[in-house]
Design a protein around this motif. Sequence first.
Motif, short mmCIF file in Angstrom:
data_model
loop_
_atom_site.label_atom_id
_atom_site.label_comp_id
_atom_site.label_asym_id
_atom_site.label_seq_id
_atom_site.Cartn_x
_atom_site.Cartn_y
_atom_site.Cartn_z
N PRO A 283 0.80 -1.24 0.00
CA PRO A 283 0.00 0.00 0.00
C PRO A 283 0.83 1.28 0.00
O PRO A 283 0.49 2.24 -0.69
N GLU A 284 1.91 1.30 0.78
CA GLU A 284 2.73 2.52 0.84
C GLU A 284 3.34 2.86 -0.51
O GLU A 284 3.38 4.02 -0.94
N LEU A 285 3.83 1.81 -1.22
CA LEU A 285 4.43 2.04 -2.52
C LEU A 285 3.36 2.36 -3.57
O LEU A 285 3.62 3.10 -4.51
N SER A 286 2.16 1.81 -3.39
CA SER A 286 1.06 2.14 -4.31
C SER A 286 0.76 3.63 -4.27
O SER A 286 0.48 4.26 -5.30
N GLY A 287 0.82 4.20 -3.06
CA GLY A 287 0.60 5.64 -2.92
C GLY A 287 1.66 6.44 -3.66
O GLY A 287 1.35 7.46 -4.29
N ASP A 288 2.91 5.96 -3.62
CA ASP A 288 3.98 6.64 -4.36
C ASP A 288 3.73 6.59 -5.87
O ASP A 288 3.93 7.58 -6.58
N VAL A 289 3.30 5.42 -6.34
CA VAL A 289 3.03 5.27 -7.77
C VAL A 289 1.87 6.18 -8.19
O VAL A 289 1.91 6.82 -9.25
N MET A 290 0.84 6.25 -7.35
CA MET A 290 -0.28 7.15 -7.64
C MET A 290 0.18 8.59 -7.75
O MET A 290 -0.28 9.35 -8.60
N GLU A 291 1.11 8.96 -6.88
CA GLU A 291 1.57 10.36 -6.85
C GLU A 291 2.51 10.68 -8.00
O GLU A 291 2.41 11.75 -8.62
N HIS A 292 3.42 9.76 -8.31
CA HIS A 292 4.47 10.07 -9.29
C HIS A 292 4.22 9.46 -10.66
O HIS A 292 4.90 9.82 -11.63
N GLY A 293 3.28 8.53 -10.77
CA GLY A 293 2.91 7.99 -12.07
C GLY A 293 3.74 6.80 -12.51
O GLY A 293 4.64 6.33 -11.82
N GLY A 305 -0.93 6.75 -28.08
CA GLY A 305 -2.12 6.48 -27.30
C GLY A 305 -1.97 5.40 -26.25
O GLY A 305 -2.88 5.21 -25.43
N LEU A 306 -0.85 4.69 -26.22
CA LEU A 306 -0.68 3.63 -25.23
C LEU A 306 -0.66 4.20 -23.82
O LEU A 306 -1.24 3.62 -22.89
N ASP A 307 0.01 5.33 -23.63
CA ASP A 307 0.05 5.95 -22.31
C ASP A 307 -1.35 6.36 -21.86
O ASP A 307 -1.74 6.16 -20.69
N LEU A 308 -2.15 6.90 -22.78
CA LEU A 308 -3.51 7.32 -22.44
C LEU A 308 -4.40 6.12 -22.09
O LEU A 308 -5.22 6.18 -21.17
N ARG A 309 -4.21 5.02 -22.82
CA ARG A 309 -5.04 3.84 -22.56
C ARG A 309 -4.71 3.21 -21.21
O ARG A 309 -5.61 2.78 -20.47
N ILE A 310 -3.42 3.12 -20.87
CA ILE A 310 -3.04 2.57 -19.56
C ILE A 310 -3.52 3.48 -18.45
O ILE A 310 -4.01 3.02 -17.40
N ALA A 311 -3.41 4.79 -18.65
CA ALA A 311 -3.89 5.75 -17.65
C ALA A 311 -5.39 5.61 -17.45
O ALA A 311 -5.89 5.66 -16.31
N SER A 312 -6.14 5.41 -18.52
CA SER A 312 -7.58 5.25 -18.42
C SER A 312 -7.95 3.98 -17.67
O SER A 312 -8.90 3.95 -16.89
N ALA A 313 -7.17 2.90 -17.88
CA ALA A 313 -7.47 1.61 -17.26
C ALA A 313 -7.08 1.56 -15.78
O ALA A 313 -7.67 0.79 -15.01
N THR A 314 -6.09 2.36 -15.39
CA THR A 314 -5.58 2.28 -14.02
C THR A 314 -5.93 3.49 -13.15
O THR A 314 -5.87 3.41 -11.92
N GLY A 315 -6.24 4.61 -13.79
CA GLY A 315 -6.48 5.83 -13.03
C GLY A 315 -5.21 6.48 -12.51
O GLY A 315 -5.26 7.33 -11.62
N ILE A 316 -4.07 6.08 -13.07
CA ILE A 316 -2.77 6.60 -12.64
C ILE A 316 -2.12 7.34 -13.81
O ILE A 316 -2.18 6.86 -14.95
N PRO A 317 -1.49 8.49 -13.57
CA PRO A 317 -0.80 9.20 -14.66
C PRO A 317 0.29 8.32 -15.28
O PRO A 317 0.99 7.59 -14.58
N VAL A 318 0.41 8.38 -16.59
CA VAL A 318 1.42 7.58 -17.31
C VAL A 318 2.25 8.52 -18.18
O VAL A 318 1.71 9.37 -18.88
N PHE A 319 3.56 8.35 -18.10
CA PHE A 319 4.48 9.20 -18.86
C PHE A 319 5.41 8.34 -19.71
O PHE A 319 5.83 7.26 -19.29
N VAL A 320 5.76 8.83 -20.89
CA VAL A 320 6.74 8.17 -21.74
C VAL A 320 8.11 8.75 -21.42
O VAL A 320 8.26 9.98 -21.34
N ALA A 321 9.11 7.90 -21.20
CA ALA A 321 10.46 8.36 -20.89
C ALA A 321 11.00 9.24 -22.02
O ALA A 321 10.57 9.14 -23.17
N ASP A 322 11.95 10.10 -21.68
CA ASP A 322 12.51 11.03 -22.66
C ASP A 322 13.16 10.31 -23.84
O ASP A 322 13.09 10.77 -24.97
#
Length: 343
Positions: A283-293, A305-322
Amino acid sequence: MPQASTKPTASSRDIGMDLGTANTLVYARGHGIVLNEPSVVAVRAGTVTAVAVGAEAKETIGRTPGSITAIRPLKDGVICDYEAAEEMIRHFVRKAVPGRRARSRTRMVICVPSGVTPVERRAIVQASTRAGARAVHLIEEPMAAAIGAGLPVDEPRGSMVVDIGGGTCEVAVISLGGIVTSRSLRVGGDRMDTAITDHVRKEHGLLIGERTAEDVKVAIGSAWPVPDRPELENRSFTVRGRERVGGMPQTLQLTSADVRAALDEPVQAIIAAVRATLEECPPELSGDVMEHGIVLTGGGALLPGLDLRIASATGIPVFVADDPLDCVVLGTGKCVENMDSLF
């Protein structure tokens, strides 16, 4: 897919290798990425003699005479043809480390999927040793990807990475320099290409090759509509293949909606792996993932669109690495720069 490229190096003896199903990248200590070529070997039938390796060999896929066979030595992230893999590793080491004396003292760090078996690990070590490495250290791909993406893997904070390569999808939550929970899924770019060829065969009665399927994926593939890029929805791509029934050459116009439907199954498998990993996360690490994505790396991260689809399915922000294509080898490179602490 990235273009194959090489550049000469000085006599660096320590190298890191992202031994990928689709492409192999090599990092030389003190020089950065020095090689990026397809993981393909062309051999003469009935022998283990390599006619071509890397970019030159990839051009022969689907176009070789009966006397020559184009082989991809890795499947789903692990070695499936030991002799071809050994020949390929030896070829890449020779290009990255000039000079026989330097090669005889080469130390290597190699990435492996987190789900490989002890037998598969041993096969990679033995192939690398026979190819000339004096010492071999293995690092798990999600850890290397997280390091290369710049995530704070050594901090007491949960960082989640999803690395989508050619053969595998690696999902992991990392904290304090270790993998807390992970999933290794044998779904990646190759599975997406296969999904496209299967879809075109079933829905349109046309047989196409894997290179054509890859071209389709890169040109008009997507996992989800992208609001800020409406032009993606209007794209089409002309493929040439052979009729399934008549056997005659034929052309077909594919739309982005066609390809999205074809990619649905592998994309859903990736999402299921992400959700399963989150469910096992403390649970503690889940909170970190929720906060930082969640951070996406690997060639599959470039699928629109893969980042948007994963974000929609999980409710967590998703970012593509640089620099998603190079994250794994850059993370391996950081280990190479600290090689003395590994051996």
